[in-house]
Design an enzyme around this catalytic site. Structure first.
Site, short mmCIF file in Angstrom:
data_model
loop_
_atom_site.label_atom_id
_atom_site.label_comp_id
_atom_site.label_asym_id
_atom_site.label_seq_id
_atom_site.Cartn_x
_atom_site.Cartn_y
_atom_site.Cartn_z
CG LEU A 69 -15.81 -70.30 -8.63
CD1 LEU A 69 -17.01 -69.41 -8.28
CD2 LEU A 69 -16.28 -71.49 -9.44
CG ASP A 70 -12.96 -66.34 -4.22
OD1 ASP A 70 -12.05 -65.76 -4.84
OD2 ASP A 70 -13.96 -65.76 -3.76
NE ARG A 71 -7.01 -74.15 -1.58
CZ ARG A 71 -5.98 -74.28 -0.75
NH1 ARG A 71 -5.32 -73.19 -0.35
NH2 ARG A 71 -5.59 -75.48 -0.34
#
Length: 209
Positions: A69-71
């Protein structure tokens, strides 16, 4: 939307970023944690550059995120010490659906969205067929901090997207590929595990069979 989430949260005992209790469970026992990851938080427990990480919110040790889950993405993160559960949630062969809500720039046509069902040719290969539909802004949606940058002359659309794999930044690359960049991305569920009314920064342990 915000009131709905707050009212629901009052009826449950959630762990907020200020909660600093340690897990009472013995070492080695199966643990499954769900977390509503806020924007601008790294999915790791340490960072040499001083950026916000999971350690700022979750005091439990020896658990690891199931999937990316990207930043700059928000929403459901499942953390566990159970390798089989991690595989079930993340390996394409398990065909576990993951639902995302994406706010995109513009109004995608039916023809454009059909490409999701057919699979898209990205640089790292063709995506598996995905499900997508145009939806209203989710009622449970919370304000993002900071807000997205919208252009007044260009409308935005919410898409509900179900993936069965987890390529790097896949949703963003897929919407950009068909010409509608993602402005905001929230993961809502992985299989039958959902956000369960958690507010951003809240987490809780769950029993999962």
């Amino acid at each position: 939307m915000a009131n709905q989430l707050k009212n629901s949260a009052k009826s449950r005992k959630y762990h907020t970023p200020s909660a600093q209790r340690k897990s009472a469970r013995p070492r080695g026992e199966r643990k499954v944690v769900i977390f509503n990851k806020p924007f601008d938080v790294l999915v790791q427990f340490t960072d040499e550059n001083g950026r916000k990480t999971l350690k700022d919110f979750i005091p439990i040790r020896d658990i690891y995120a199931a999937g990316r889950l990207d930043r700059d993405s928000e929403g459901l993160l499942v953390l566990t010490n159970d390798g089989k559960l991690q595989a079930k949630l993340t390996q394409p062969g398990k065909k576990t659906g993951k639902i995302y809500y994406a706010q995109v720039e513009g109004i995608p046509s039916a023809v454009s969205l059909q490409q999701f069902s057919n699979g898209l040719e990205l640089k790292d290969g063709k995506t598996l067929p995905a499900q997508v539909e145009i939806v209203e802004q989710p009622e449970w949606l919370w304000p993002r901090n900071p807000p997205i940058r919208e252009r007044q002359t260009i409308p935005t659309t919410w898409l509900k997207i179900t993936l069965f794999e987890g390529k790097n930044r896949q949703v963003r690359r897929m919407t950009a590929h068909i010409g509608y960049p993602t402005l905001r991305l929230i993961r809502f569920s992985m299989g039958n595990i959902t956000l369960d009314n958690l507010l951003p920064g809240e987490w809780k342990e769950i029993d999962f069979v």
